[in-house]
Design a protein around this motif. Structure first.
Motif, short mmCIF file in Angstrom:
data_model
loop_
_atom_site.label_atom_id
_atom_site.label_comp_id
_atom_site.label_asym_id
_atom_site.label_seq_id
_atom_site.Cartn_x
_atom_site.Cartn_y
_atom_site.Cartn_z
N GLU A 140 9.50 -6.23 -2.04
CA GLU A 140 9.33 -5.43 -3.25
C GLU A 140 8.18 -4.43 -3.06
O GLU A 140 7.12 -4.79 -2.55
N THR A 141 8.40 -3.20 -3.48
CA THR A 141 7.37 -2.17 -3.38
C THR A 141 6.29 -2.41 -4.44
O THR A 141 6.59 -2.47 -5.63
N VAL A 142 5.05 -2.57 -3.98
CA VAL A 142 3.94 -2.80 -4.91
C VAL A 142 3.07 -1.56 -5.05
O VAL A 142 2.34 -1.43 -6.04
N GLU A 143 3.16 -0.65 -4.09
CA GLU A 143 2.37 0.58 -4.16
C GLU A 143 3.11 1.71 -3.46
O GLU A 143 3.70 1.52 -2.38
N ASP A 144 3.09 2.87 -4.06
CA ASP A 144 3.48 4.13 -3.42
C ASP A 144 2.26 5.04 -3.55
O ASP A 144 2.02 5.61 -4.61
N VAL A 145 1.50 5.15 -2.47
CA VAL A 145 0.25 5.91 -2.51
C VAL A 145 0.48 7.30 -1.96
O VAL A 145 0.90 7.48 -0.81
N ASN A 146 0.20 8.29 -2.79
CA ASN A 146 0.36 9.69 -2.38
C ASN A 146 -0.88 10.12 -1.60
O ASN A 146 -1.97 10.18 -2.13
N LEU A 147 -0.69 10.43 -0.30
CA LEU A 147 -1.81 10.83 0.56
C LEU A 147 -1.85 12.33 0.79
O LEU A 147 -2.77 12.81 1.46
N GLY A 148 -0.86 13.07 0.26
CA GLY A 148 -0.87 14.51 0.40
C GLY A 148 -0.72 14.96 1.86
O GLY A 148 0.04 14.39 2.63
N THR A 149 -1.49 15.98 2.22
CA THR A 149 -1.46 16.51 3.59
C THR A 149 -2.64 15.95 4.38
O THR A 149 -3.79 16.13 3.98
N LEU A 150 -2.34 15.29 5.46
CA LEU A 150 -3.37 14.68 6.30
C LEU A 150 -3.50 15.46 7.61
O LEU A 150 -2.55 16.10 8.06
N PRO A 151 -4.67 15.40 8.23
CA PRO A 151 -4.83 16.08 9.52
C PRO A 151 -3.97 15.43 10.59
O PRO A 151 -3.67 14.23 10.52
N ALA A 162 -6.33 -3.31 -3.65
CA ALA A 162 -6.36 -2.43 -4.83
C ALA A 162 -6.85 -1.05 -4.42
O ALA A 162 -6.14 -0.05 -4.54
N ASN A 163 -8.09 -0.99 -3.91
CA ASN A 163 -8.66 0.28 -3.51
C ASN A 163 -8.23 0.65 -2.09
O ASN A 163 -8.06 -0.23 -1.24
N ASP A 176 -4.74 1.72 -14.05
CA ASP A 176 -4.25 1.17 -15.31
C ASP A 176 -3.15 0.13 -15.09
O ASP A 176 -2.91 -0.73 -15.96
N LYS A 177 -2.49 0.18 -13.94
CA LYS A 177 -1.39 -0.77 -13.69
C LYS A 177 -1.91 -2.12 -13.19
O LYS A 177 -1.14 -3.07 -13.05
N GLY A 184 -13.86 -7.32 -16.72
CA GLY A 184 -13.36 -5.96 -16.58
C GLY A 184 -13.12 -5.54 -15.14
O GLY A 184 -12.81 -4.38 -14.89
N ASN A 185 -13.24 -6.47 -14.19
CA ASN A 185 -13.00 -6.14 -12.79
C ASN A 185 -11.51 -6.17 -12.48
O ASN A 185 -10.78 -7.03 -12.97
N ILE A 186 -11.08 -5.23 -11.65
CA ILE A 186 -9.66 -5.14 -11.29
C ILE A 186 -9.25 -6.34 -10.43
O ILE A 186 -9.96 -6.75 -9.52
N ILE A 187 -8.11 -6.91 -10.76
CA ILE A 187 -7.56 -8.01 -9.98
C ILE A 187 -6.59 -7.42 -8.94
O ILE A 187 -5.58 -6.80 -9.31
N PRO A 188 -6.89 -7.56 -7.68
CA PRO A 188 -6.03 -6.96 -6.65
C PRO A 188 -4.69 -7.67 -6.56
O PRO A 188 -4.46 -8.69 -7.21
N HIS A 189 -3.82 -7.12 -5.74
CA HIS A 189 -2.52 -7.75 -5.49
C HIS A 189 -2.71 -9.13 -4.89
O HIS A 189 -3.76 -9.44 -4.30
N ASP A 190 -1.69 -9.96 -5.05
CA ASP A 190 -1.76 -11.33 -4.55
C ASP A 190 -1.99 -11.37 -3.04
O ASP A 190 -1.60 -10.46 -2.30
N GLN A 191 -2.63 -12.44 -2.61
CA GLN A 191 -2.81 -12.64 -1.18
C GLN A 191 -1.44 -12.88 -0.53
O GLN A 191 -0.53 -13.38 -1.16
#
Length: 250
Positions: A140-151, A162-163, A176-177, A184-191
């Motif tokens: 299952e897709t948990v993240e689609d991270v847009n990285l734009g244009t990379l060198p 998470a980060n 927000d997801k 108030g700390n972000i809970i990262p994806h499961d191990q």
């Protein structure tokens, strides 16, 4: 009548088998250093005093002896150096135990809270609209991270569940997801195990880009051929040639 070719066990004729005989008359025909010297001295002692050995021939024999001895000594020295080098490599490799290495061609990694997943992307020239897709063990897709244009070239990233940091710069994430704890700390994806895919537009066509991910080193062993082997989780074994990057210790 039994087929003598198929009789199992030791044959009463085995003692007469030519293949089992040992050459009791074999001798070491190799001329050693001491034998060479004894032969040369005997030759000098028994030479004709009226027709002594030519000096040039005698010098040539000495040069031959010196060359053979030098090759033997050099071979022994190289073997000692090789053994010492292998031992030194093994000792250095033990420092990797418990740490993290980025492995050539590995597209999965295990996320543990408090640890980082390291990655290295080989970006082609002219690639744009780069997306990093992260899937869990169920696909299952948990993240689609847009990285734009990379060198172009090697691009490195770190992910803590998470980060994400790419080439030392934090990527904008939709926080927000993520759920948060009572502080108030972000809970990262499961191990667990995650797979990573990279897509980019190259010449107007979307292509999959090569990615290499990190793994923990559980132990180090010395292979039968003298090579250093790194033992990874899941029974995977790699050599130092497979390591693209040594990461910070977990």
């Amino acid at each position: 009548m039994a087929d003598v070719n198929n009789v199992s066990g030791s044959s009463p004729l085995g003692q007469y088998d030519i293949g089992n005989k040992k050459d009791t008359n074999s001798k070491n025909e190799e001329l050693g250093r001491n034998e060479f010297l004894e032969l040369m001295i005997t030759q000098l002692q028994n030479q004709n005093p009226l027709d002594p050995q030519d000096n040039a021939e005698f010098v040539a024999q000495l040069a031959q002896f010196s060359t053979v001895e030098g090759i033997e000594n050099m071979s022994s020295s190289l073997e000692d150096m090789s053994a010492s080098f292998t031992s030194s490599q093994a000792l250095q490799a033990t420092a990797l135990v418990g740490g993290s290495v980025t492995v050539n061609g590995q597209d999965t990694s295990i996320l543990q809270h408090g640890d980082l997943v390291y990655g290295l992307i080989e970006m082609p020239s002219g690639a744009t609209n780069t997306t990093l897709r992260i899937k869990n063990a169920e696909g299952e897709t948990v993240e689609d991270v847009n990285l734009g244009t990379l060198p172009s070239g090697a691009v490195t990233f770190k992910w803590d569940g998470a980060n994400m940091e790419v080439n030392g710069v934090l990527v904008d994430i939709d926080y927000d997801k993520f759920e948060t704890d009572e502080d108030g700390n972000i809970i990262p994806h499961d191990q667990g195990e995650y797979s990573f895919d990279v897509y980019a537009s190259v010449g107007g066509v979307q292509e999959a880009i090569e990615i290499n991910l990190s793994s923990r080193v559980d132990s180090v062993t010395l292979g039968s051929a003298g090579e250093i082997q790194l033992n990874l989780p899941g029974g995977n074994v790699i050599t130092m040639d497979d390591v693209l990057q040594i990461n910070s210790a977990y």
